[in-house]
Design an enzyme around this catalytic site. Sequence first.
Site, PDB file in Angstrom:
ATOM      1  N   SER A 147       0.847  -1.195   0.000  1.00  0.00           N
ATOM      2  CA  SER A 147       0.000   0.000   0.000  1.00  0.00           C
ATOM      3  C   SER A 147       0.879   1.240   0.000  1.00  0.00           C
ATOM      4  O   SER A 147       1.981   1.224   0.571  1.00  0.00           O
ATOM      5  CB  SER A 147      -0.880   0.022   1.244  1.00  0.00           C
ATOM      6  OG  SER A 147      -1.502   1.291   1.374  1.00  0.00           O
ATOM      7  N   TYR A 162      -1.025  -1.168  10.123  1.00  0.00           N
ATOM      8  CA  TYR A 162      -1.264  -1.457   8.702  1.00  0.00           C
ATOM      9  C   TYR A 162      -0.023  -1.127   7.872  1.00  0.00           C
ATOM     10  O   TYR A 162       0.443  -1.938   7.071  1.00  0.00           O
ATOM     11  CB  TYR A 162      -2.465  -0.655   8.226  1.00  0.00           C
ATOM     12  CG  TYR A 162      -2.861  -0.888   6.782  1.00  0.00           C
ATOM     13  CD1 TYR A 162      -3.675  -1.959   6.417  1.00  0.00           C
ATOM     14  CD2 TYR A 162      -2.437  -0.018   5.783  1.00  0.00           C
ATOM     15  CE1 TYR A 162      -4.051  -2.149   5.097  1.00  0.00           C
ATOM     16  CE2 TYR A 162      -2.805  -0.201   4.463  1.00  0.00           C
ATOM     17  CZ  TYR A 162      -3.621  -1.275   4.117  1.00  0.00           C
ATOM     18  OH  TYR A 162      -3.989  -1.472   2.808  1.00  0.00           O
TER      19      TYR A 162
HETATM   20  N1  LIG Z   1      -8.745  -0.192  -1.313  1.00  0.00           N
HETATM   21  C1  LIG Z   1      -7.614   0.475  -1.141  1.00  0.00           C
HETATM   22  O1  LIG Z   1      -7.563   1.711  -1.151  1.00  0.00           O
HETATM   23  C2  LIG Z   1      -6.309  -0.280  -0.967  1.00  0.00           C
HETATM   24  C3  LIG Z   1      -5.120   0.443  -1.052  1.00  0.00           C
HETATM   25  C4  LIG Z   1      -3.916  -0.226  -0.862  1.00  0.00           C
HETATM   26  C5  LIG Z   1      -3.915  -1.569  -0.597  1.00  0.00           C
HETATM   27  N2  LIG Z   1      -5.096  -2.252  -0.516  1.00  0.00           N
HETATM   28  C6  LIG Z   1      -5.031  -3.683  -0.211  1.00  0.00           C
HETATM   29  O2  LIG Z   1      -5.683  -4.413  -1.222  1.00  0.00           O
HETATM   30  C7  LIG Z   1      -6.194  -5.635  -0.674  1.00  0.00           C
HETATM   31  C8  LIG Z   1      -7.653  -5.790  -1.051  1.00  0.00           C
HETATM   32  O3  LIG Z   1      -8.377  -4.752  -0.442  1.00  0.00           O
HETATM   33  P1  LIG Z   1      -9.848  -4.265  -0.903  1.00  0.00           P
HETATM   34  O4  LIG Z   1      -9.787  -2.800  -0.994  1.00  0.00           O
HETATM   35  O5  LIG Z   1     -10.298  -5.080  -2.058  1.00  0.00           O
HETATM   36  O6  LIG Z   1     -10.665  -4.579   0.442  1.00  0.00           O
HETATM   37  P2  LIG Z   1     -11.852  -5.592   0.770  1.00  0.00           P
HETATM   38  O7  LIG Z   1     -12.138  -5.398   2.220  1.00  0.00           O
HETATM   39  O8  LIG Z   1     -12.953  -5.430  -0.207  1.00  0.00           O
HETATM   40  O9  LIG Z   1     -11.187  -7.013   0.542  1.00  0.00           O
HETATM   41  C9  LIG Z   1     -10.457  -7.698   1.519  1.00  0.00           C
HETATM   42  C10 LIG Z   1     -10.831  -9.167   1.446  1.00  0.00           C
HETATM   43  O10 LIG Z   1     -10.005  -9.887   2.348  1.00  0.00           O
HETATM   44  C11 LIG Z   1     -10.826 -10.805   3.059  1.00  0.00           C
HETATM   45  N3  LIG Z   1     -10.209 -11.095   4.360  1.00  0.00           N
HETATM   46  C12 LIG Z   1     -10.105 -10.260   5.429  1.00  0.00           C
HETATM   47  N4  LIG Z   1      -9.481 -10.897   6.444  1.00  0.00           N
HETATM   48  C13 LIG Z   1      -9.186 -12.156   6.003  1.00  0.00           C
HETATM   49  C14 LIG Z   1      -8.557 -13.274   6.590  1.00  0.00           C
HETATM   50  N5  LIG Z   1      -8.120 -13.241   7.854  1.00  0.00           N
HETATM   51  N6  LIG Z   1      -8.407 -14.392   5.849  1.00  0.00           N
HETATM   52  C15 LIG Z   1      -8.870 -14.439   4.578  1.00  0.00           C
HETATM   53  N7  LIG Z   1      -9.487 -13.413   3.962  1.00  0.00           N
HETATM   54  C16 LIG Z   1      -9.638 -12.282   4.675  1.00  0.00           C
HETATM   55  C17 LIG Z   1     -12.167 -10.110   3.195  1.00  0.00           C
HETATM   56  O11 LIG Z   1     -13.223 -11.005   3.484  1.00  0.00           O
HETATM   57  C18 LIG Z   1     -12.284  -9.446   1.822  1.00  0.00           C
HETATM   58  O12 LIG Z   1     -12.860 -10.312   0.865  1.00  0.00           O
HETATM   59  C19 LIG Z   1      -5.947  -5.551   0.843  1.00  0.00           C
HETATM   60  O13 LIG Z   1      -4.771  -6.266   1.167  1.00  0.00           O
HETATM   61  C20 LIG Z   1      -5.736  -4.069   1.072  1.00  0.00           C
HETATM   62  O14 LIG Z   1      -4.958  -3.820   2.206  1.00  0.00           O
HETATM   63  C21 LIG Z   1      -6.296  -1.633  -0.690  1.00  0.00           C
END
Ligand SMILES: NC(=O)c1ccc[n+]([C@@H]2O[C@H](COP(=O)([O-])OP(=O)(O)OC[C@H]3O[C@@H](n4cnc5c(N)ncnc54)[C@H](O)[C@@H]3O)[C@@H](O)[C@H]2O)c1
Length: 256
Positions: A147, A162
């Site tokens: 991130s 995080y």
């Molecule tokens: N959305 C953003 O702005 C952003 C920015 C940088 C990084 N990210 C990263 O991208 C990835 C996806 O994020 P997103 O935005 O799609 O969020 P999201 O919350 O929609 O997706 C996260 C997924 O991970 C699953 N999850 C959570 N804890 C878990 C566990 N212990 N075991 C298995 N599955 C688990 C959730 O059920 C969900 O389906 C994450 O790692 C997040 O940190 C997101």
Amino acid sequence: MSAAFPAERAVILTGAASPRGIGRATAHHLAERGWSIGIIDVDAEAAREAAREVAEATGVVAAGAGANVADREAAVAAVDELEASLPQLVAVVNFAGVSSPVPYLEVTPEEWQRVESINLDGVHWITQRVARTLVDNGVGRIVGISSVSAQRGGGTYSKTPYSASKAGVIGLMRSIARELGPFGVTANVISPGPIDTDIMGGTLTEERKTAMAADGVLPRIGTPRDIAAAVAYLISEDAGFVTGQTLNVDGGLYMH
Ligand SMILES: NC(=O)c1ccc[n+]([C@@H]2O[C@H](COP(=O)([O-])OP(=O)(O)OC[C@H]3O[C@@H](n4cnc5c(N)ncnc54)[C@H](O)[C@@H]3O)[C@@H](O)[C@H]2O)c1
């Protein structure tokens, strides 16, 4: 030496069950490009439902399994289960993650452990299990999701636990890249800026999106499609000479 990149190939995506998440969009994007899809998510029913949706939409083989990636035994069992029903496993992309907006001085031991165990330990457990197969086959692609929070010290929504976990993902993938390169396996990181999903405390309002975009070079925040396209490249046959890298997909928030 790398073995041939198989035409019939599967990718495992963790955290690909949430309806508006990056992982589910990526599952569709990759299935449309011929990848068979395995989905692991803590929400087992949603993982299976997402796999059904992808299979129906694209005609590829897709399967879902439930696991908390922080639980090593469950993570390994889920990969075992998916591998048994999919074509040759060639790639893994670690989307599973949680946010953490807690100010540093209020971080409890439980909060620290929750975030690190999912965002860093979970990436390791899943990756190590998949890597055993990739090394045996002599070809593979591993992707970790960091991130911009790791690179800029927070600044979007989540704070220190995080950022620390996501910085860990970069070190983890660089070291894996070095160790597994001789076996035909690459390991890279995608570092997204703010993406329009529900992870930052719920669906983003237009006001929040505008405020987040104001800091970048491009006049918008990112979409799951922006990240899916980067994944498609990094796990492709053509990316075989790219390893140990961090690809920033963040609208120019962090230039490095
Ligand atoms: N959305 C953003 O702005 C952003 C920015 C940088 C990084 N990210 C990263 O991208 C990835 C996806 O994020 P997103 O935005 O799609 O969020 P999201 O919350 O929609 O997706 C996260 C997924 O991970 C699953 N999850 C959570 N804890 C878990 C566990 N212990 N075991 C298995 N599955 C688990 C959730 O059920 C969900 O389906 C994450 O790692 C997040 O940190 C997101």
